[in-house]
Design a protein around this motif. Structure first.
Motif, mmCIF file in Angstrom:
data_model
loop_
_atom_site.group_PDB
_atom_site.id
_atom_site.type_symbol
_atom_site.label_atom_id
_atom_site.label_comp_id
_atom_site.label_asym_id
_atom_site.label_seq_id
_atom_site.Cartn_x
_atom_site.Cartn_y
_atom_site.Cartn_z
ATOM 1 N N GLU A 28 0.831 -1.221 0.000
ATOM 2 C CA GLU A 28 0.000 0.000 0.000
ATOM 3 C C GLU A 28 0.856 1.257 0.000
ATOM 4 N N GLY A 29 2.193 1.101 -0.039
ATOM 5 C CA GLY A 29 3.084 2.252 -0.170
ATOM 6 C C GLY A 29 3.800 2.663 1.110
ATOM 7 N N LYS A 30 3.613 1.925 2.203
ATOM 8 C CA LYS A 30 4.274 2.296 3.464
ATOM 9 C C LYS A 30 5.720 1.786 3.478
ATOM 10 N N GLU A 31 6.639 2.639 3.972
ATOM 11 C CA GLU A 31 8.038 2.212 4.081
ATOM 12 C C GLU A 31 8.190 1.348 5.340
ATOM 13 N N ILE A 32 8.784 0.165 5.165
ATOM 14 C CA ILE A 32 8.926 -0.754 6.305
ATOM 15 C C ILE A 32 10.403 -0.861 6.694
ATOM 16 N N ILE A 33 10.686 -0.787 7.984
ATOM 17 C CA ILE A 33 12.049 -1.077 8.474
ATOM 18 C C ILE A 33 11.988 -2.469 9.097
ATOM 19 N N TYR A 34 12.618 -3.415 8.405
ATOM 20 C CA TYR A 34 12.548 -4.809 8.843
ATOM 21 C C TYR A 34 13.583 -5.092 9.936
ATOM 22 N N LEU A 35 13.113 -5.294 11.135
ATOM 23 C CA LEU A 35 14.022 -5.642 12.243
ATOM 24 C C LEU A 35 13.604 -6.993 12.829
ATOM 25 N N ASN A 36 13.044 -7.833 11.951
ATOM 26 C CA ASN A 36 12.445 -9.072 12.458
ATOM 27 C C ASN A 36 13.276 -10.318 12.241
ATOM 28 N N ILE A 37 14.135 -10.338 11.196
ATOM 29 C CA ILE A 37 14.735 -11.644 10.868
ATOM 30 C C ILE A 37 16.262 -11.646 10.992
ATOM 31 N N GLY A 38 16.768 -12.748 11.535
ATOM 32 C CA GLY A 38 18.206 -12.879 11.779
ATOM 33 C C GLY A 38 18.966 -13.333 10.563
ATOM 34 N N ASP A 39 18.827 -12.568 9.470
ATOM 35 C CA ASP A 39 19.547 -12.898 8.242
ATOM 36 C C ASP A 39 20.480 -11.738 7.897
ATOM 37 N N PRO A 40 21.776 -11.880 8.204
ATOM 38 C CA PRO A 40 22.723 -10.766 8.009
ATOM 39 C C PRO A 40 22.802 -10.286 6.560
ATOM 40 N N ILE A 41 22.539 -11.197 5.604
ATOM 41 C CA ILE A 41 22.672 -10.845 4.182
ATOM 42 C C ILE A 41 21.620 -9.811 3.769
ATOM 43 N N ASN A 341 -1.900 -7.075 24.558
ATOM 44 C CA ASN A 341 -0.792 -8.041 24.594
ATOM 45 C C ASN A 341 0.321 -7.583 23.659
ATOM 46 N N ASP A 342 1.416 -8.347 23.645
ATOM 47 C CA ASP A 342 2.593 -7.914 22.874
ATOM 48 C C ASP A 342 2.376 -8.002 21.352
ATOM 49 N N LEU A 343 1.517 -8.923 20.903
ATOM 50 C CA LEU A 343 1.249 -8.997 19.465
ATOM 51 C C LEU A 343 0.519 -7.730 19.010
ATOM 52 N N GLU A 344 -0.435 -7.301 19.833
ATOM 53 C CA GLU A 344 -1.171 -6.078 19.503
ATOM 54 C C GLU A 344 -0.197 -4.885 19.438
ATOM 55 N N PHE A 345 0.725 -4.837 20.396
ATOM 56 C CA PHE A 345 1.749 -3.779 20.415
ATOM 57 C C PHE A 345 2.566 -3.794 19.116
ATOM 58 N N VAL A 346 3.028 -4.981 18.727
ATOM 59 C CA VAL A 346 3.871 -5.121 17.531
ATOM 60 C C VAL A 346 3.107 -4.702 16.265
ATOM 61 N N LEU A 347 1.855 -5.111 16.155
ATOM 62 C CA LEU A 347 1.066 -4.785 14.965
ATOM 63 C C LEU A 347 0.711 -3.294 14.927
ATOM 64 N N ASP A 348 0.459 -2.716 16.104
ATOM 65 C CA ASP A 348 0.157 -1.285 16.192
ATOM 66 C C ASP A 348 1.392 -0.462 15.790
ATOM 67 N N LEU A 349 2.542 -0.873 16.312
ATOM 68 C CA LEU A 349 3.805 -0.187 15.960
ATOM 69 C C LEU A 349 4.045 -0.264 14.450
ATOM 70 N N LEU A 350 3.823 -1.450 13.903
ATOM 71 C CA LEU A 350 4.016 -1.644 12.462
ATOM 72 C C LEU A 350 3.100 -0.722 11.653
ATOM 73 N N LYS A 351 1.831 -0.703 12.027
ATOM 74 C CA LYS A 351 0.839 0.082 11.289
ATOM 75 C C LYS A 351 1.160 1.581 11.357
ATOM 76 N N LYS A 352 1.551 2.051 12.536
ATOM 77 C CA LYS A 352 1.761 3.491 12.705
ATOM 78 C C LYS A 352 3.130 3.969 12.242
ATOM 79 N N THR A 353 4.160 3.106 12.356
ATOM 80 C CA THR A 353 5.529 3.589 12.079
ATOM 81 C C THR A 353 6.232 2.832 10.960
ATOM 82 N N GLY A 354 5.765 1.633 10.625
ATOM 83 C CA GLY A 354 6.451 0.822 9.609
ATOM 84 C C GLY A 354 7.615 0.021 10.185
ATOM 85 N N VAL A 355 7.847 0.090 11.515
ATOM 86 C CA VAL A 355 8.945 -0.686 12.123
ATOM 87 C C VAL A 355 8.423 -2.092 12.451
ATOM 88 N N LEU A 356 9.122 -3.095 11.883
ATOM 89 C CA LEU A 356 8.680 -4.478 12.104
ATOM 90 C C LEU A 356 9.602 -5.198 13.090
#
Ligand SMILES: Cc1ncc(COP(=O)(O)O)c(C=O)c1O
Length: 395
Positions: A28-41, A341-356
């Motif tokens: 939908e055009g939102k910039e996402i900062i992916y901080l979720n996966i342990g893949d250095p590449i 709960n923490d899932l709600e926190f994570v999804l809210d943060l994602l929706k409002k800021t794009g930080v995953l």
């Protein structure tokens, strides 16, 4: 209609599950900062050139065959040398099986030793596949407490309390994902003694053995004496080859207490023929070639860890313990009235800021909830941008 088994229906992997929501927002055009996966590449790390060359040469030279189901002898010799040099353990190449990552090693192991209803003691919180794979093989995950206020060290009394006549396996993950703890020698000794006393198999996941900052990793097999330990390790992290899917398991069993476990694991290896053959040649080059990239990687990661821990602890309502190894933090967040709960926190943060980031309950509903996991793999500029957004969101 095909009837899907419950075993598969209930499979979950929280680290990847949250990506679905992020991808939708990105579309939908939102910039996402992916901080979720342990893949250095996926950040500014790359597979070293000499390892890439070895893979390309292997292909060009025609090593595109099925190879030894246990892994090429030369690779198992190189693994044995590495484990001696880095982790001070004597493992014969005959006691090593090369696998498609630690992930395959785990499925071989649990498939071989878990009977329906058997219990597996897993550190809470833990890398989620330990929980889902145990359930997949009809076992019961029993999470043992790790104590946040003590740097996430395992609670020995809790382990002792949770041992039953159904306990078959005890998992150690050091350095730990998601907490970054490096288990102390004393703790490892107490855990392995306890396992020895109760005839429980110790599986020690040491995939981050060379990614440490302030103190050195100690291998469980190096201090367990005559208590058998199955170690699992691989090339996805320190050797920067995550997509090539290569790892290994080894058996440290000086008094042959594990009977014919290894032969049975080899049978599992045979039915999937072999792992990626050119990647095995590359892994030999990785282990026997220059190791400079590990030092460079740790230097970059230490800087990022120091920045991230300072910055995250400045944010009101978030509190984190300093990780000693690997590339994750597992901060606690005050959910208050704002999130259920923490899932709600994570999804809210994602929706409002794009930080995953990933919700802590995905690493264990009991000891992980009220937390989140984030990687500190990206450059400081990216981390800075993410923390700025998290801070605004929290206030
Ligand atoms: C503790 C731990 N074990 C195993 C794995 C998976 O390793 P592999 O890529 O070798 O399958 C990971 C990946 O993040 C991990 O953190």
């Amino acid at each position: 209609m095909v009837k899907i088994t419950d075993r598969v229906k209930k499979l979950e992997f929280s680290i990847l599950d949250v990506v679905i929501a992020a991808k939708k927002l990105e579309k939908e055009g939102k910039e996402i900062i992916y901080l979720n996966i342990g893949d250095p590449i996926q950040y500014d790390f790359d597979t070293p050139q000499h390892i890439k060359n070895a893979m390309i040469d292997a292909i060009q030279e025609g090593f595109n065959v099925y190879s030894d189901p246990r892994g090429e002898l030369e690779l198992r010799e190189a693994i044995s040398e590495k484990e001696k040099k880095i982790n001070n353990i004597d493992i014969s190449p005959e006691d090593i099986i090369v696998t498609a990552g630690v992930s395959e090693a785990l499925s071989f192991l649990l498939a071989a030793v878990i009977h329906p209803g058997d219990e597996v003691l897993i550190p809470g919180p833990a890398y989620p596949p330990y929980i889902s794979m145990t359930e997949f093989f009809d076992g019961k995950p029993i999470m043992y407490r790790t104590i946040e206020d003590m740097g996430w060290n395992p609670d020995l009394e809790d382990i002792q309390k949770k041992i039953s006549d159904k306990t078959k396996v005890l998992i150690v993950i050091t350095p730990n994902n998601p907490t970054g703890l490096i288990y102390k020698e004393k703790v490892l000794k107490e855990i392995s003694d306890l396992a020895g006393e109760h005839d429980i198999l110790v599986i020690s996941d040491e995939i981050y053995d060379q990614i440490t900052f302030d103190k050195k990793h100690i291998s469980t097999a190096a201090i367990s004496g005559d208590v058998p330990v199955i170690g699992v390790n691989g090339f996805s992290k320190a050797y920067l080859q995550p997509g090539w899917r290569l790892g290994y398991l080894y058996s440290h069993d000086p008094e042959n207490k594990l009977g014919d476990l290894l032969e049975n694991l080899v049978k599992e290896a045979r039915i999937r023929i072999s792992t990626n053959s050119p990647a095995q040649k590359a892994a030999i080059a990785a282990l026997r070639g220059p190791q400079d990239h590990i030092k460079e990687m740790n230097k970059k990661l230490k800087e990022r860890r120091d920045y991230a821990i300072k910055r995250v602890n400045e944010i009101e309502g978030i509190n984190a313990t300093k990780p000693e190894g690997a590339f994750y933090m597992f901060p606690r967040v005050e959910l208050g009235e704002r999130w259920d709960n923490d899932l709600e926190f994570v999804l809210d943060l994602l929706k409002k800021t794009g930080v995953l980031i990933v919700h802590g309950s995905g690493f264990d509903p009991e000891y992980g909830s009220g937390h989140f996991r984030m990687v500190f793999l990206p450059q400081v500029e990216i981390l800075e941008k993410a923390f700025q957004k998290i801070e605004e969101f929290m206030t």
